[in-house]
Structure formats: structure tokens, C-alpha cells
Design a protein around this motif. Structure first.
Motif, PDB file in Angstrom:
ATOM      1  N   UNK C 238       0.885  -1.168   0.000  1.00  0.00           N
ATOM      2  CA  UNK C 238       0.000   0.000   0.000  1.00  0.00           C
ATOM      3  C   UNK C 238       0.917   1.211   0.000  1.00  0.00           C
ATOM      4  N   UNK C 239       1.081   1.806  -1.178  1.00  0.00           N
ATOM      5  CA  UNK C 239       2.106   2.825  -1.331  1.00  0.00           C
ATOM      6  C   UNK C 239       1.458   4.201  -1.463  1.00  0.00           C
ATOM      7  N   UNK C 240       1.461   4.914  -0.381  1.00  0.00           N
ATOM      8  CA  UNK C 240       1.035   6.306  -0.309  1.00  0.00           C
ATOM      9  C   UNK C 240      -0.334   6.556  -0.946  1.00  0.00           C
ATOM     10  N   UNK C 241      -1.421   6.045  -0.333  1.00  0.00           N
ATOM     11  CA  UNK C 241      -2.755   6.425  -0.809  1.00  0.00           C
ATOM     12  C   UNK C 241      -2.961   7.916  -0.574  1.00  0.00           C
ATOM     13  N   UNK C 242      -3.570   8.576  -1.547  1.00  0.00           N
ATOM     14  CA  UNK C 242      -3.759  10.020  -1.401  1.00  0.00           C
ATOM     15  C   UNK C 242      -5.078  10.342  -0.694  1.00  0.00           C
ATOM     16  N   UNK C 243      -6.008   9.370  -0.766  1.00  0.00           N
ATOM     17  CA  UNK C 243      -7.252   9.534   0.004  1.00  0.00           C
ATOM     18  C   UNK C 243      -7.334   8.362   0.969  1.00  0.00           C
ATOM     19  N   UNK C 244      -8.070   8.555   2.061  1.00  0.00           N
ATOM     20  CA  UNK C 244      -8.138   7.446   3.039  1.00  0.00           C
ATOM     21  C   UNK C 244      -8.736   6.188   2.417  1.00  0.00           C
ATOM     22  N   UNK C 245      -8.241   5.060   2.850  1.00  0.00           N
ATOM     23  CA  UNK C 245      -8.769   3.785   2.362  1.00  0.00           C
ATOM     24  C   UNK C 245     -10.065   3.518   3.106  1.00  0.00           C
ATOM     25  N   UNK C 246     -11.126   3.189   2.365  1.00  0.00           N
ATOM     26  CA  UNK C 246     -12.419   2.952   3.044  1.00  0.00           C
ATOM     27  C   UNK C 246     -12.311   1.798   4.036  1.00  0.00           C
ATOM     28  N   UNK C 247     -13.086   1.882   5.153  1.00  0.00           N
ATOM     29  CA  UNK C 247     -12.987   0.841   6.190  1.00  0.00           C
ATOM     30  C   UNK C 247     -13.236  -0.554   5.645  1.00  0.00           C
ATOM     31  N   UNK C 248     -14.114  -0.643   4.658  1.00  0.00           N
ATOM     32  CA  UNK C 248     -14.419  -1.967   4.104  1.00  0.00           C
ATOM     33  C   UNK C 248     -13.176  -2.602   3.493  1.00  0.00           C
ATOM     34  N   UNK C 249     -12.427  -1.789   2.782  1.00  0.00           N
ATOM     35  CA  UNK C 249     -11.208  -2.314   2.151  1.00  0.00           C
ATOM     36  C   UNK C 249     -10.137  -2.622   3.196  1.00  0.00           C
ATOM     37  N   UNK C 250     -10.095  -1.782   4.261  1.00  0.00           N
ATOM     38  CA  UNK C 250      -9.128  -2.072   5.329  1.00  0.00           C
ATOM     39  C   UNK C 250      -9.430  -3.421   5.966  1.00  0.00           C
ATOM     40  N   UNK C 251     -10.729  -3.752   6.083  1.00  0.00           N
ATOM     41  CA  UNK C 251     -11.098  -5.057   6.638  1.00  0.00           C
ATOM     42  C   UNK C 251     -10.584  -6.187   5.755  1.00  0.00           C
ATOM     43  N   UNK C 252     -10.666  -5.937   4.413  1.00  0.00           N
ATOM     44  CA  UNK C 252     -10.148  -6.974   3.501  1.00  0.00           C
ATOM     45  C   UNK C 252      -8.654  -7.183   3.730  1.00  0.00           C
ATOM     46  N   UNK C 253      -7.953  -6.075   3.973  1.00  0.00           N
ATOM     47  CA  UNK C 253      -6.505  -6.173   4.198  1.00  0.00           C
ATOM     48  C   UNK C 253      -6.228  -6.899   5.511  1.00  0.00           C
ATOM     49  N   UNK C 254      -7.014  -6.559   6.545  1.00  0.00           N
ATOM     50  CA  UNK C 254      -6.813  -7.220   7.835  1.00  0.00           C
ATOM     51  C   UNK C 254      -7.113  -8.711   7.726  1.00  0.00           C
ATOM     52  N   UNK C 255      -8.117  -9.028   6.885  1.00  0.00           N
ATOM     53  CA  UNK C 255      -8.424 -10.455   6.687  1.00  0.00           C
ATOM     54  C   UNK C 255      -7.244 -11.164   6.032  1.00  0.00           C
ATOM     55  N   UNK C 256      -6.637 -10.454   5.096  1.00  0.00           N
ATOM     56  CA  UNK C 256      -5.464 -11.036   4.437  1.00  0.00           C
ATOM     57  C   UNK C 256      -4.329 -11.242   5.443  1.00  0.00           C
ATOM     58  N   UNK C 257      -4.109 -10.246   6.321  1.00  0.00           N
ATOM     59  CA  UNK C 257      -3.092 -10.366   7.364  1.00  0.00           C
ATOM     60  C   UNK C 257      -3.391 -11.523   8.305  1.00  0.00           C
ATOM     61  N   UNK C 258      -4.658 -11.672   8.593  1.00  0.00           N
ATOM     62  CA  UNK C 258      -5.038 -12.726   9.530  1.00  0.00           C
ATOM     63  C   UNK C 258      -4.629 -14.088   9.011  1.00  0.00           C
ATOM     64  N   UNK C 259      -4.572 -14.221   7.683  1.00  0.00           N
ATOM     65  CA  UNK C 259      -4.143 -15.490   7.102  1.00  0.00           C
ATOM     66  C   UNK C 259      -2.648 -15.605   6.977  1.00  0.00           C
ATOM     67  N   UNK C 260      -1.916 -14.726   7.635  1.00  0.00           N
ATOM     68  CA  UNK C 260      -0.447 -14.804   7.584  1.00  0.00           C
ATOM     69  C   UNK C 260       0.130 -14.030   6.432  1.00  0.00           C
ATOM     70  N   UNK C 261      -0.613 -13.079   5.894  1.00  0.00           N
ATOM     71  CA  UNK C 261      -0.116 -12.289   4.763  1.00  0.00           C
ATOM     72  C   UNK C 261       0.906 -11.255   5.182  1.00  0.00           C
TER      73      UNK C 261
END
Lengths: 236, 309, 485
Positions: C238-261
Motif C-alpha cells: 500500500x504505497x502512499x494512498x492520497x485519500x483514506x482507504x475505506x474501512x471496508x477495504x481495510x477489513x479486507x486487508x486485515x483479513x489477508x493479514x489474519x491469514x499470515x499475509x
């Protein structure tokens, strides 16, 4: 040690007034200029690599001619008899003569110093590589001078001694080319004993212990054999 | 000072020296005499350690040449047959180099080189190039080279060869002046040189020593030894042969009515002849014993050996 | 006399011959021993002979694997001016590779002469390198080996052969193809943009290790039934977003992390901070990081120090500097979150601080204790998130947070000697290729001479004429001085 210095001084004095030495020096400088010029016009590169490999081959022909007179001429003049019946050890005699030849070579290389200066004027040469190139050439010169001394200690005739020296050194050049000419496993192994293979690294700025040992061993063998050849008079 | 015993040397199948033995005492001057190719140079080279012998022992100044060559070399000055010169160097530089070879310091070198050049008559010649010197001066430089370190033993191979009479005289004077302090061996095939210089000669031919001794002894060893010359009247010459001890009688002709004869006897016959003449057996005008000349002795010795070989 | 002279001579002579033979043999043996235990020093300024640490790492991997690698380099077209360089550069490279590895076997083939080898390998182009390992084979073309740079007198040819061969090695070792996704859709840096702010060069660097950079747009995602980070993702950037990432997408990222990403998050001073950083225990205070020691002539580029993290260890060993541009401070929250191990990757010196405006002197910010934060200030931290944190279900998730996003752009990639290595090593660490972490260098270039046609005559005269004539004059002088002596 003092004997070495005595001989070294005398040999340089004799070289200094020897027209042949000047002739060979001029030829050497001309050849190095030629190789240098061809090298830079061919490659346009601020480097001495083309010069180095060709100069090593030029050394192969010139140095035995410069060293051929050492023992052959002393024997003809009868001065060898004086030297060998003086308290001077044959060891000092050989080393002194070798160092004198090497000094002459160093002076020759000094005469080519204008070439890297030309490079520096028109470009930006890698001075580390220039230094190692000269170091490599000097190591080659040391080995070739030793070989020339050895052939000179074997034969009475100057010219024959010079030719023998060249013939003795030719294999060390030719095996370098063996791999390119024949190209099989054996040739590759044999070419490891070639002079050019061991000079190659110096042309890239690399000082390799194996290369240094190669030249040191070659020099040492020839000098030792020269010493033995001189000493053999005692028991032959 | 020099002891040589049982020296043998062969070049290939050709024997150069055969059982050569002699000794030279300290301060003695000895000439090596012999025709060209007799083995003089070979012997000298062995003495200096330049060559080695096939058999035999050489001791110089108490050191074995083979085992301690360095000790020997330090004590020997050697002038080879051709003076060992570098044509490129000047006289001064060359002699300085020779002195340096002998391990002398700078100050000592310049002093010794100066002295030696004075001694051999080279003063003022420092800057001359060796290559431009005449034969005589080359010889002098060669001699200076052998003398520069003032060695106790000098070995000079034909020091006067190729020189003109004046030069020869100069070198001879020099060698004579060395006697006493130095032990000198010089080789030559010029007999007059031996007469002028050496009380003792070693004659060598075909690699063998055929004579060794004082000049007197050598002469006496000429073929048949000494002759006695007589000029007589009143006796048939042939009758001289009948006299006691006389072995050979040869007529030499008549001078002023006197018959000249040459007589050889086992012992000196002069006393007997004089007694006979005094007794009136015949008239005697001259009675002289003559030793053979060195040339005669030399040719006799060498020739006899030559035919024997 | 104990021994006869003949015997003594025989003994001495026999001895001398025996000793001579032994000495020659000993010299040969000494050489062979030296040949087997080579020590090399490279005295050249370019260090052209020393292989890049990246190549060495890969050669070590090949050596460990054991199976032989054959490299066949083909010569350049004869008569062409550049061929000399090309051949030489290739020859030097294969020699070095041969020297550095036990399993690598090299051949340099003259394409014009050795048609047989060329046909056997099916090579028709000059200056081609073929790297083979077992059945697998990678061909490296001329244009991958050499690159023309600059124009006019400054024109030169860069040799990129070593990097290309290293890339081939990577492809030939185990299949290590990895996909790194970069999030787009919020004004992030784009892998397809080729200008200084783009990632195209970075993508090329990553290709060396066979890492592929793909864009990930949750909004336009069509290949998945529901938006998610694809399964083949080795890491997400995630390289320098210029606008905030919507919470829904952040959840997708956290889900990915939860799987050891693994996730790389880079921000710049003043850009929106993804709120998921707070959950990972990372604080990004306002202001920018400054240091008394700055990269000349920029007023906002502190020289970062390495803090012994795995990513920068080799860079620290080779003392290769990485250059950052304007950077935001990145700090682990205090107290540390349970199950999250954070370590500082880049940090200023003790003289650094977090600047929040105030006085400026000579165009350079000053440290004012009342408003600025005291240093040293960290600019990048690495997190290892374990299941104890409650964020990860299995394994350990790796997160790298950088306060400078420009670090990953084309613009800074060649700015500092360590930059490209830093970028590559960051991704290597994220995807778990720790054993590949090493240093990659800059391309070797050729030192050219700038000679005009007029100069040539002068050089010819200087090189060929001057020396010999001087020597001959000197000789004549000596001869004249000695005449008549």
C-alpha cells in the motif's frame, strides 16, 4: 647482500652505455606506443588492457635479447672467470644481474608512463587498474629476465642464448592460446600454465595470490637453475 | 702456501692433467713452464677454483679449494690468460668494481685503487675506457685487478704475453717487487722470463710435471747433463775417450792449431784432465765445464717427454 | 682425504641436480597450492571483478543445490566497434562466475567460428548468453545485457549482464515466482507509471528475483466472487494512498493479514494514515523527520541509519547508504501491543528530530524543543505479528511501515548506492525469502575516452614518436660524451 649491490651497480653502468640497450628501449617504447594507439582507437576506452597483453608478448621477444649478453658476454670477455674466482657468491651474481635487468624493465615501463597520462587527459582511467597492469607487466618481466639469464648461462654465444631464451618462453605464451585453438578439457588445463592467463587478472585490477605465486615460482625456478648452471662448473 | 697433490683432469677423453703434484712455499715465485696446451692454464684454473679436478687435492693458504672455495678466493689474486675487462667501463670504475667485489669499503677502495694504479703504471688513466686500451695497458689493468686487494697469493697466467720489451721489463720489475710478501705462480712459455724472475720453475708438458726445481737443477738435467770443453794439443782427440770416467767425446774442430773437444763424463772430469795435463800427458789450453742453457734444458726435457708420450 | 675427488664431485653434482629437480617440483607444488587457495584483492576503482553480493548469494544457493549450471556466452559481431567491449565484459563476467562457484561451468564461444555449439543451442544472435541447469534454460539477449545511456559525448554503454545472469539463476533455481500486489484506487503509486514517481523500474528490479508486481483494485476486481486479496499474493503493498482507504477495504486487508499475509505500508508526511496502522500498534505523528546530516543539496533528506534489522544487515555490512526523501516519523506505540514484535529499520542519528515547522535558517529547519519532537526519529519499522495479538490466525504476519513512500519509486531507486538493494530486500523479507537478502549494485559502465579527430594525430605522435626519439637522443648523447675516451 653487498655483492648483489656491487653487481647491480656494475650492470646498470654497462647498460647505461650499451647502444643495444638504447635500441631495444626505443623499440620497446615504439611498440608500446603502437599497441596503445591501436588499443584506444579500436576501443575508445580509457584502459591499458590491449596494451598489456600485447606488451607481455613483446617482452617475450625483447627481454631475452636484453639479458642474453649477461653470462654469454662475460664468458667471452673472460670476466666470468674473474667473477667466479672472486669471493662473490654465484647467488649474488645471479640476483644482482636479475635485479639490474628488472630495474631496466622498470625504467622501460617508466618510459611508457606518458600513455596513462594521455588517458588521463582525454578520459578518466581507473588508476587502480593502471597500477595493477604495470605490476603484472613487471612480474612478467621478472620471469622473462630470469629465463633470459638462464639461457645466457647455458650458451657461450650471445645470439644463440637470446634465441634459446625466446624458444624457452614461447610455450608459456602458446599454451595460453591452446584453449582457443584446440578447445578441449586438456587444453583448458594446460592453458592454466600460460603467462597471459595469469596476466589477465592484473589487467582488471585484480591481484590474485595464485597469479603472483605463478610468476614468483617461474622466476624462482629460472634463477635457481641459473645459479646451478653457474655453480656446476665446480663439479662438472 | 700452495699444496697440490695427485691432480688429474680430463676434458672428455683427453687427459689434460696427469698426476700433477707440487708445493709452493710462502713468498716464493714459481714459474709454470711449458708449451702451449701443456696444462698450465688448466692447473691455474683449478688452483683458483674456477675448474674442478677429477682427482687430487689442492690446498691454497691451508684451505681446500673444493671444500672452502670462498676462503681460497679471498686470498688469491688471479690474472687469467686474457685480462678480464669490460670494454664499456673506464679504468677507474672497473678497478673500483673489482675492489668492491673484494668487499672493501668506499674509502679503502679509492685508496687501494689509487695505489695499485700507481704501482702498475696506470696513474692518470682513470677515465680511459677499457675498450680503447692497447694490449700492454690492458695487461696492466688486468694485473691491477689481481693486485687491488693485496692478496697473499697471486696467480698470473702469462702476464707478459703480447707485450713489447719495455712493457715486459716493467711487468717483470713489478713481479720481482712482489716477491717476499706474496706467493706468486706465473705461467709462461718464454724462458728468458723465468731466468729474469724465478728462482724456481715447474716444467709441465702434456699434463705432466717433467721437471721441478731451481734453474741450476733444471739445466743440469738437460739430456746427458753438462759438457766439459777442452782445447788440447799433443794428444789424439780420440784418446781422450780412454781417460778415466769419460763417456762421450765429440770433436768441435780446430782453432789456432788447438783441437777443440767436448767431453762428457759421469763425474766432473776437469780435475782428472788437469792432473793428466800437469803430468805432461798432453798440453791443455782451455778446460771449461758448461751447463746447458735453459732453452736446451727445456727442449731436452719437453722433447724427451714428448716422444715418450 | 676421506673421499676421492671424483667421488666428492659426483656427490656434489648429483646433489645439485637432485636439489634442482626438487626445487622445481616444489615451486610447481607451491603454485598448485596457491591456485587452490586463492586470495584476491581488487584494486580497481570500479570493483568490476567483485561480483555483486546478490549474485554471490545466488551462486551460493546454486552451489548448495549442487547440480551443474552451464553458461555459454556468445561473442559479439566481429568488426563492430562495440563488440570489443561486449566480448570483454562478457568474458570478464563468465570468468568471475567460474571463479566464484563450484557448479558453474562457463564457455565463451565465437559465434562466427564455433557454428556447431551455436546450432546445438539454437543461438543465432550475437552477444547472447545461455544459462542452463538440467533441462531448464534461460536465454539472455543482447538488449538485456547492454544498455545505451546518455547522448552525444556522454553516450556510454552500460553492462547489465551480471544482473541479467543473476536473474537467470533465480529463474533456474526452484520455481520462486511470487506475486506482489500493489493496492490502487486511492491515488497510490502505480507500477505502470514510468516517470520518476512511478514504479516501473522497481518492477524491473523485483523481476530479478522473479517477483511480479500486479495491481490490485478492490473496486474493479472481477476475477473473485467477492473482493479480497487474491490467494497467490505473496505480499500486499500500500504505497502512499492520497485519500483514506475505506474501512471496508481495510477489513479486507486485515483479513489477508489474519491469514499470515505480508503488507508493506508507505506514507509520506501529510498523506492520510491508514487507520489499520493503529490496530497494528504503529503511530505516525505529524511533522517530518530531519537531521543535522542531510543529503546535499536537499533540505529535507536525512541520511538514515540502519538498525540491524535483517532487511538492512547486508547493506550495513557493505556500508551502502540508502537515501530517503522527505519522511514522516514512524513509531511503535507505547506500550507495545501484545503479540507484535516491532523493530526499527531506518532511523536518524542522535542529532535528528521531528520537525513541525517553526524557524528556518538557510532553507533548513531548526530543532526547536518546544514544538519539535526529540530524536532519534525512526522512519521505517518492521513488525512481526503473531497469533497472540488476536489479529493473526495462523503463522506470523510481516508488516513493513515506511514513512517515506518515494523510497519505492523510480526516482529514488538509483539515488543512493543502497536504494535498490533496500527495496528488493524489503520485498524479500516480506515474502519470506530471507535467504535471498543481499546487496545488488549499480551497473558496470565503461570508461570512455573523448577524443576528437584532431586529437588523434597528437596522440599518435605522443604515443609512438616521443618516447623512442627521446631514448635515441639520450643514447646519442651518451655515445658522444664517451667518444675519444
Amino acid at each position: 647482500m653487498r655483492g648483489i649491490l656491487t653487481i647491480w651497480k656494475k650492470e646498470l653502468r654497462v647498460y647505461a652505455v650499451n647502444p643495444t640497450a638504447y635500441a631495444f628501449l626505443a623499440v620497446f617504447l615504439f611498440l608500446s606506443g603502437l599497441f596503445f594507439f591501436l588499443g584506444i582507437t579500436l576501443t575508445g576506452e580509457a584502459s591499458l588492457r590491449v596494451l598489456a597483453s600485447n606488451l607481455a608478448i613483446a617482452e617475450l621477444f625483447i627481454l631475452p635479447m636484453l639479458t642474453m649478453r649477461h653470462f654469454a658476454e662475460e664468458r667471452r670477455q673472460g670476466t666470468l672467470e674473474m667473477l667466479l674466482t672472486s669471493p662473490l657468491s654465484p647467488f649474488s651474481l645471479v640476483i644482482g644481474k636479475w635485479l639490474a635487468s628488472l630495474t631496466l624493465c622498470a625504467l622501460m615501463f617508466l618510459g611508457t608512463a606518458i600513455l596513462p597520462l594521455i588517458l588521463a587527459h582525454y578520459g578518466d582511467p581507473d588508476w587502480g587498474v593502471v597500477a595493477t597492469t604495470y605490476l603484472g607487466l613487471l612480474l612478467v618481466a621478472g620471469a622473462f629476465c630470469a629465463a633470459g639469464l638462464f639461457s645466457s648461462s647455458l650458451l657461450d654465444d650471445q645470439l644463440a642464448a637470446g634465441l634459446l631464451g625466446i624458444v624457452m618462453l614461447l610455450p608459456f605464451w602458446l599454451v595460453s592460446r591452446a584453449e582457443a585453438l584446440v578447445g578441449d578439457e586438456l587444453a583448458e588445463r594446460v592453458s592454466a600454465f600460460g603467462v597471459l592467463n595469469h596476466l589477465e587478472g592484473f589487467g582488471r585490477g585484480i591481484v590474485d595470490s595464485a597469479d603472483v605465486t605463478y610468476f614468483a615460482a617461474l622466476t624462482f625456478c629460472f634463477l635457481f637453475l641459473t645459479f646451478r648452471a653457474l655453480e656446476s662448473r665446480r663439479w662438472r | 702456501m700452495i699444496e697440490v697433490s695427485g691432480l688429474n683432469k680430463a676434458y672428455g677423453p683427453r687427459a689434460a692433467l696427469r698426476d700433477v703434484s707440487f708445493t709452493v712455499a710462502r713468498g716464493e715465485i714459481v714459474a709454470f713452464l711449458g708449451p702451449n696446451g701443456a696444462g698450465k692454464t688448466t692447473t691455474m684454473r683449478i688452483l683458483t677454483g674456477f675448474l674442478s679436478a677429477d682427482a687430487g687435492d689442492v690446498k691454497v693458504a691451508g684451505f681446500d679449494v673444493f671444500d672452502e672455495p670462498r676462503a681460497v678466493r679471498e686470498r688469491v689474486g688471479y690474472l687469467p690468460e686474457t685480462p678480464p675487462l669490460y670494454p664499456e667501463l673506464s679504468v677507474g670504475v672497473y678497478l673500483d668494481f673489482c675492489a668492491e667485489l673484494r668487499g672493501m669499503g668506499k674509502a679503502e677502495r679509492s685508496r687501494r685503487v689509487g695505489e695499485t694504479m700507481e704501482r702498475v703504471g696506470l696513474a692518470g688513466w682513470e677515465r680511459r675506457l677499457l675498450g680503447s686500451l692497447s694490449k700492454g695497458y690492458r695487461q696492466r689493468v688486468g694485473l691491477a685487478q689481481a693486485l687491488v686487494h693485496d692478496p697473499p697469493v697471486l696467480i698470473l697466467d702469462e702476464p707478459t704475453s703480447g707485450l713489447d720489451p719495455a712493457q715486459v721489463a716493467g711487468i717483470r720489475d713489478l713481479v720481482v717487487s712482489l716477491a717476499g710478501d706474496h706467493t706468486v705462480i706465473l705461467s709462461t712459455h718464454i724462458l728468458s722470463e723465468v731466468e729474469a724472475l724465478c728462482p724456481r720453475a715447474v716444467v709441465i708438458t702434456n699434463g705432466r710435471i717433467v721437471a721441478d726445481g731451481s734453474l741450476e737443477e733444471l739445466r743440469a738435467r738437460a739430456p746427458g747433463g753438462a759438457w766439459t770443453y777442452v782445447e788440447v794439443q799433443g794428444i789424439e782427440g780420440r784418446q781422450l775417450g780412454g781417460l778415466p770416467g769419460v763417456q762421450v767425446v765429440e770433436p768441435l774442430g780446430t782453432v789456432d792449431g788447438w783441437e777443440c773437444w767436448r767431453v762428457r763424463a759421469g763425474a766432473d772430469p776437469r780435475e782428472g784432465l788437469a792432473a793428466l795435463a800437469a803430468g805432461g800427458a798432453f798440453r791443455l789450453r782451455a778446460l771449461e765445464r758448461r751447463l746447458p742453457s735453459l732453452e736446451e734444458a727445456f727442449i731436452g726435457v719437453v722433447g724427451r717427454e714428448g716422444t715418450a708420450a | 682425504m676421506a673421499m676421492s675427488q671424483r667421488k666428492r664431485r659426483f656427490a656434489a653434482g648429483g646433489n645439485a641436480i637432485l636439489v634442482s629437480a626438487l626445487v622445481v617440483v616444489a615451486a610447481c607444488v607451491a603454485y598448485l597450492i596457491a591456485d587452490l587457495n586463492r586470495v584476491r584483492v581488487d584494486l580497481s576503482a570500479d570493483q568490476g571483478s567483485v561480483l555483486l553480493s546478490d549474485t554471490r548469494t545466488k551462486l551460493a544457493m546454486l552451489d548448495r543445490a549442487g547440480s551443474p549450471v552451464m553458461i555459454t556466452a556468445f561473442s559479439g559481431q566481429r568488426g563492430k566497434k562495440e563488440s570489443y567491449f561486449k566480448d570483454r565484459a562478457l568474458l570478464d563476467l563468465v570468468e568471475e562466475l567460474d571463479f566464484a562457484s563450484q557448479v558453474v561451468e562457463v564457455h565463451f564461444v565465437d559465434l562466427d567460428k564455433d557454428r556447431l555449439t551455436a546450432e546445438k543451442l539454437g543461438v543465432t544472435d550475437y552477444s547472447t548468453v545461455v544459462v542452463q541447469r538440467g533441462e531448464a534454460r534461460v536465454d539472455i539477449k543482447d538488449r538485456e545485457l547492454f544498455r545505451r545511456v546518455g547522448s552525444g559525448a556522454e553516450r556510454r554503454l552500460d553492462f547489465l549482464g551480471e544482473q541479467a545472469v543473476a536473474r537467470a539463476f533465480a529463474q533456474l533455481t526452484a520455481d520462486n515466482h511470487r506475486v506482489v500486489y500493489t493496492l490502487v484506487g486511492h491515488g497510490e503509486l502505480d507500477p505502470q507509471t514510468q516517470d520518476l514517481g512511478g514504479l516501473s523500474e522497481v518492477a524491473a528490479v523485483l523481476e530479478q528475483d522473479d517477483y511480479e508486481l500486479k495491481r490490485l483494485d478492490f473496486v474493479r476486481q472481477t476475477d473473485q466472487p467477492v473482493p479480497r486479496v487474491p490467494d497467490d499474493a505473496a505480499a500486499l503493498a500500500i504505497l502512499r494512498p492520497k485519500v483514506p482507504i475505506p474501512p471496508l477495504e481495510e477489513d479486507l486487508i486485515l483479513a489477508y493479514l489474519a491469514g499470515g499475509g505480508s503488507v508493506l505500508i508507505a506514507v509520506d508526511p501529510g498523506t492520510p494514515v491508514p487507520s489499520l496502522l493503529g490496530r497494528l500498534g504503529v503511530v505516525i505523528p505529524s511533522g517530518r523527520v530531519l537531521d543535522k546530516l542531510l543529503v546535499f543539496p536537499y533540505p529535507d533528506r536525512p541520511v538514515p541509519r540502519y538498525k540491524g534489522h535483517r532487511i538492512t544487515k547486508d547493506l550495513a555490512d557493505d556500508s551502502m547508504v540508502t537515501v530517503v526523501s522527505s519522511a514522516a516519523p514512524v513509531q511503535p506505540s507505547v506500550p507495545a501491543r501484545e503479540g507484535i514484535r516491532s523493530s526499527i529499520v531506518l532511523e536518524t542519528s542522535r542529532d535528528g528530530w521531528i520537525d513541525r515547522g517553526g524557524e528556518v535558517k538557510n532553507g533548513q529547519g531548526l530543532f526547536e524543543p518546544e514544538i519539535d519532537g526529540a530524536g532519534p526519529a525512526s522512519m521505517a519499522i518492521a513488525l512481526e505479528v503473531s497469533s497472540d495479538s488476536g489479529l493473526v490466525k495462523k503463522g506470523t504476519a510481516r508488516v513493513l511501515v515506511s514513512g517515506d513512500a518515494d523510497l519505492f519509486t523510480n526516482g529514488l531507486l538509483t539515488e543512493g548506492p543502497g536504494n535498490s538493494s533496500f527495496v528488493l530486500n524489503s520485498f524479500r523479507w516480506l515474502v519470506g525469502d530471507d535467504d535471498r537478502i543481499s546487496v545488488v549494485g549499480k551497473p558496470a559502465s565503461v570508461r570512455r575516452l573523448a577524443i576528437s579527430a584532431e586529437d588523434i594525430d597528437q596522440i599518435r605522435w605522443l604515443a609512438l614518436g616521443l618516447g623512442p626519439i627521446l631514448v635515441l637522443l639520450l643514447g646519442a648523447g651518451v655515445w658522444a660524451a664517451r667518444r675519444g675516451r
